[in-house]
Design a protein around this motif. Structure first.
Motif, PDB file in Angstrom:
ATOM      1  N   ALA A  23      72.015  90.047 -65.132  1.00 34.45           N
ATOM      2  CA  ALA A  23      72.468  88.757 -65.655  1.00 34.45           C
ATOM      3  C   ALA A  23      71.635  87.640 -65.023  1.00 34.45           C
ATOM      4  O   ALA A  23      71.090  87.801 -63.938  1.00 34.45           O
ATOM      5  N   SER A  78      81.433  88.734 -75.633  1.00 33.76           N
ATOM      6  CA  SER A  78      80.486  89.821 -75.349  1.00 33.76           C
ATOM      7  C   SER A  78      80.860  91.073 -76.134  1.00 33.76           C
ATOM      8  O   SER A  78      79.991  91.805 -76.597  1.00 33.76           O
ATOM      9  N   GLU A 132      71.924  85.637 -75.912  1.00 37.30           N
ATOM     10  CA  GLU A 132      72.504  85.680 -74.568  1.00 37.30           C
ATOM     11  C   GLU A 132      73.872  84.987 -74.606  1.00 37.30           C
ATOM     12  O   GLU A 132      74.039  83.998 -75.306  1.00 37.30           O
ATOM     13  N   ASN A 137      76.052  87.557 -70.082  1.00 37.18           N
ATOM     14  CA  ASN A 137      74.681  87.937 -69.709  1.00 37.18           C
ATOM     15  C   ASN A 137      74.062  86.919 -68.776  1.00 37.18           C
ATOM     16  O   ASN A 137      72.984  87.135 -68.230  1.00 37.18           O
TER      17      ASN A 137
END
Ligand code: SF4
Lengths: 406, 396
Positions: free
Chosen positions: A62, A263, A7, A27
């Motif tokens: 999220a 990300s 994450e 996330n």
């Protein structure tokens, strides 16, 4: 085939930053309410903002973690129950707590998951086991722990582990610095840190080598900033559950850029199972474009050495500054423009960059600026709205930036 | 007679006599691998412990370093070679060490160092009682707890309480080597056995306090306050609140014989006598937060009390003001849109409040609309006194 990745947990200093971080790929986000957090000057969330933030995050899969990492005094418990009940009602995914009394209170009085804050300096397997007995489900490990150690902690303690991957660092073991408390009358563990570790000090003593008097000025207690993009393979191999970015007090541009870079790197891995991307250099380069001190990977691989000290007067290296955010993308037969909220003044004919949620920044020349009455202007002013020509791919909440002349 | 026990550190077997003469009943013993500032080998520590026991002094082993996993594993290798029976209890700070002792040496008493971390509330202190059960014999509390709080905790806790009464106040602890790099020295020469820690004094133009003692040794770098804590002038008050143990830390080059004078305060206390000891003590001192702790009062003022949305009528924020022409509002609320005919309340960042009725709504493309929703930017006629960042609410 999709490969597992951790994450990415970004800071959300305000509702708008929460949205920016999530839209740019985080996330999960962590944020503070009006009370009980360490970032007393951050634009902490009201309950209404918190509720909206959770809804916004959940609609995009999220997670939202609420920080309660201040060291509590007895009187603080009077209003804790009410606050926790609200968090439960809003369905926040976890709270981040450092105080054992608060952990006990929350685990006994609610169903909210508890993550142990890095402020508790959990550094080893045995420590994680002890916190697990108190009901925490995840430990945010101290920044002194290497990824290999973290992997062992996860495996042997049977808890989720979270590690910092990016941002400013306390030089002390977290929760073990009270410089501000005793020198400035401000409790650093309740939001009053005066950053005394960033000061320049004159050190005097005896040189242990020569036995002669010694005197030197140095920023000897100041740490470089953490940057862990090159350590991503280790994080993944170690199955570290969550990678945390520091910086609730930092800008929208920071929240957006860091979320985007990490990300994108993690998405690449998810797809390809490696980081052998041509983009690696670009990602690293992007991380230098937000305000930061010199970077170090600190103790992620092995214990931090002398080169992790930031022996310079406190200044942030800023290559790029945010100039605005896109509030509207108008692309109709009659009208085609971007409505921009100006954060920092920019001029006609200036070179700007639009940062899309995915992919490389789009460079463009500002060849027309209009105010909202459609009058041509040459220079914008912060706190106003302007219309600029449509840029292909632009989306609402995209950020615009400009290179800063150094 | 003041009933609070005095306890202290012992680093040399020869010092036992001073402890005996001072009537000290407990001594803390630190080895170089377990204790932040300890410099004894295992066997030296055991010898001192045995000698202490033989004269009726309780020897307590100090294990107060914080340990990453690798350090922890190295540390327990040496720990396992110690004869724990030589000691009556172990002082611990790292929760990992606590768990390790609870699980592997359940017969050993624990003194829990709660001087740092989130131990400024009773519940947090009590948890260690629950976790360590009957093994916990003492809670060593933070200097930041003022006398009144201390009194309450002493009353409420089932274990005895200890406080630092004289000695250096540790402000900062990192495992990183921060001073040695300046000497270009190979760390190993100076830090392997804690025998020759590097000590410097640090002063900053940015702080009114000059000369912070800084020590670097094999466990990291430590910074202390410029003033040591000195609570002996309040020994009577300390006795009155029922504190069981007061720690006198005369390490770092002080003369241990001062202990005798300090101990005499127990039987024959006077402020003047205590003050004369203070005058003799070679370092400037203060009483810390013993009488009052206001360290979270000041930071409340630092809070950014900007006008924040605070009720369910919130619509959005003003993002542009063009005098005599318009006000631009970005609609941020999902619950509330805005339509012609609505009344709105505007809260400016400097605390002013205005109300108005919406007669016209325009988009950025100048189209008149009857209503607008979440995410849109909408323009209403200008209202004087309104600035950017004003919060807009439906006035119901
Ligand atoms: S002064 Fe520095 S080391 Fe201490 S709490 Fe603040 S940031 Fe951390």
């Amino acid at each position: 085939m999709s490969h597992w990745v951790p994450e990415l947990l970004a800071p959300a200093g305000s509702l708008e930053k929460l949205k920016v971080a999530i839209l740019y790929g985080a996330n999960a986000v962590y944020l503070g309410g009006q009370k009980f957090g360490l970032r007393s000057a951050a634009e902490n969330f009201t309950l209404e903002e918190l509720e909206e933030g959770v809804q916004f995050a959940h609609e995009r899969n999220a997670q939202v973690y609420v920080v309660l990492n201040s060291f509590f005094h007895d009187k603080d418990f009077d209003t804790l129950g009410e606050f926790i009940a609200k968090l439960e009602e809003f369905k926040v995914d976890a709270v981040i707590v450092s105080d054992p009394g608060v952990i006990k209170y929350i685990t006994e009085n609610s169903n909210v998951e508890v993550h142990l804050s890095t402020q508790a300096s959990c550094l080893n397997v045995q420590s994680a086991k002890l916190w697990k007995k108190l009901g925490v489900t995840r430990v945010v490990l101290g920044r002194e722990v290497s990824v290999a150690e973290a992997a062992k902690i996860k495996k042997e303690a049977g808890l989720e582990v979270e590690m910092f991957i990016h941002g400013s660092m306390c030089m002390a073991y977290s929760g073990n610095c009270v410089i501000s408390n005793f020198t400035q009358g401000r409790d650093s563990n309740r939001g009053g840190c005066a950053h005394s570790c960033r000061f320049e000090y004159k050190l005097e003593g005896v040189d242990p080598n020569s036995g002669t008097e010694f005197s030197k000025n140095s920023f000897f207690m100041s740490s470089k900033d953490l940057e862990g993009i090159r350590v991503l393979p280790e994080f993944i191999n170690g199955e570290i559950d969550s990678l945390k970015v520091e910086g609730r007090m930092k800008s929208h541009l920071y929240a957006g850029t860091i979320s985007k870079v990490y990300s994108e790197a993690l998405s690449y891995y998810k797809e390809h199972g490696d980081f052998l991307s041509d983009e690696l250099k670009t990602w690293e380069n992007e991380l230098t474009k937000v305000s930061h001190r010199a970077y170090t990977n600190a103790s992620l691989v092995e214990p931090a050495k002398a080169d992790s000290i930031y022996d310079e007067r406190e200044h942030e290296e800023i290559e790029y500054a945010a100039v605005g955010a896109i509030l509207e993308v108008v692309n109709t037969d009659k009208n085609k423009y971007l409505l921009v909220e100006v954060r920092s003044a920019f001029n006609l004919q200036e070179d700007l960059e639009l940062i899309p949620f995915r992919g490389r920044a789009v460079e463009f020349k500002m060849d027309s600026i209009k105010n909202v009455m459609d009058e041509d202007i040459e220079r914008t002013r912060p706190g106003s709205l302007v219309k600029i020509p449509y840029v292909e791919g632009a989306k609402q909440w995209n950020l615009l930036r400009r290179r800063v002349e150094q | 007679m003041i009933n609070t026990n005095l306890i202290t550190y012992i680093e040399r077997i020869e010092d036992i006599d001073i402890l005996v003469e001072s009537g000290v009943k407990e001594a803390i013993i630190g080895t170089s691998t377990l204790s932040r500032f300890g410099n004894l080998s295992n066997s030296q520590a055991q010898d001192i412990a045995k000698a202490c026991k033989s004269v009726g002094i309780r020897p307590v082993l100090e294990w107060d370093i914080l340990m990453t996993e690798n350090v922890f594993n190295m540390t327990i290798k040496t720990f396992e070679h110690l004869d724990l029976n030589a000691f009556v209890a172990i002082r611990l700070q790292d929760p990992g060490a606590v768990n390790y002792i609870i699980e592997n040496y359940p017969e050993h008493k624990i003194q829990m160092i709660l001087e740092s971390g989130g131990h400024h509330n009773l519940e947090a202190v009590k948890i260690w009682q629950t976790l360590a059960g009957g093994n916990l014999e003492r809670a060593i509390l933070s200097l930041e707890l003022s006398k009144n709080i201390l009194e309450e905790y002493i009353r409420e806790l089932d274990v005895e309480v200890e406080l630092l009464g004289l000695g250096r106040i540790l402000l900062f602890y990192t495992p990183r080597s921060l001073v040695a790099p300046m000497f270009g020295t190979d760390d190993k020469d100076h830090k392997q056995v804690n025998k020759a820690p590097i000590e410097v004094s640090a002063s900053s133009e940015e702080s009114p306090h000059k000369g912070f003692p800084v020590i670097e040794n094999m466990h990291g770098t430590f910074m202390f306050n410029t003033k040591d804590i000195f609570l002996l002038e309040y020994l009577d008050e300390i006795g009155d609140v029922g504190l069981q143990h007061l720690r006198i830390d005369l390490r770092f080059g002080h003369d241990l014989s001062l202990l005798k004078k300090i101990a005499s305060l127990k039987t024959n206390f006077s402020k003047e006598k205590a003050t004369s000891i203070k005058d003799e003590y070679p370092v400037v001192t203060n009483r810390g937060f013993f009488h009052v702790n206001k360290s979270d009062v000041l930071f409340k003022k630092l809070k950014n009390y900007r006008i924040q949305r605070s009720d369910m009528q919130f619509i959005g924020d003003v993002v542009e003001v063009n005098k005599k022409k318009h006000i631009g509002i970005v609609l941020r609320s999902r619950q509330n849109g805005l339509k012609v005919g609505d009344s709105i309340r505007l809260h400016t960042p400097d605390g002013k409040e205005k109300t108005t009725k919406i007669n016209s709504l325009k988009t950025s493309a100048h189209e008149e609309v009857s209503h607008a929703e979440h995410g849109q930017v909408i323009f209403i006629p200008h209202i004087s006194g309104i600035s950017v960042k004003t919060s807009v609410y439906l006035d119901m």
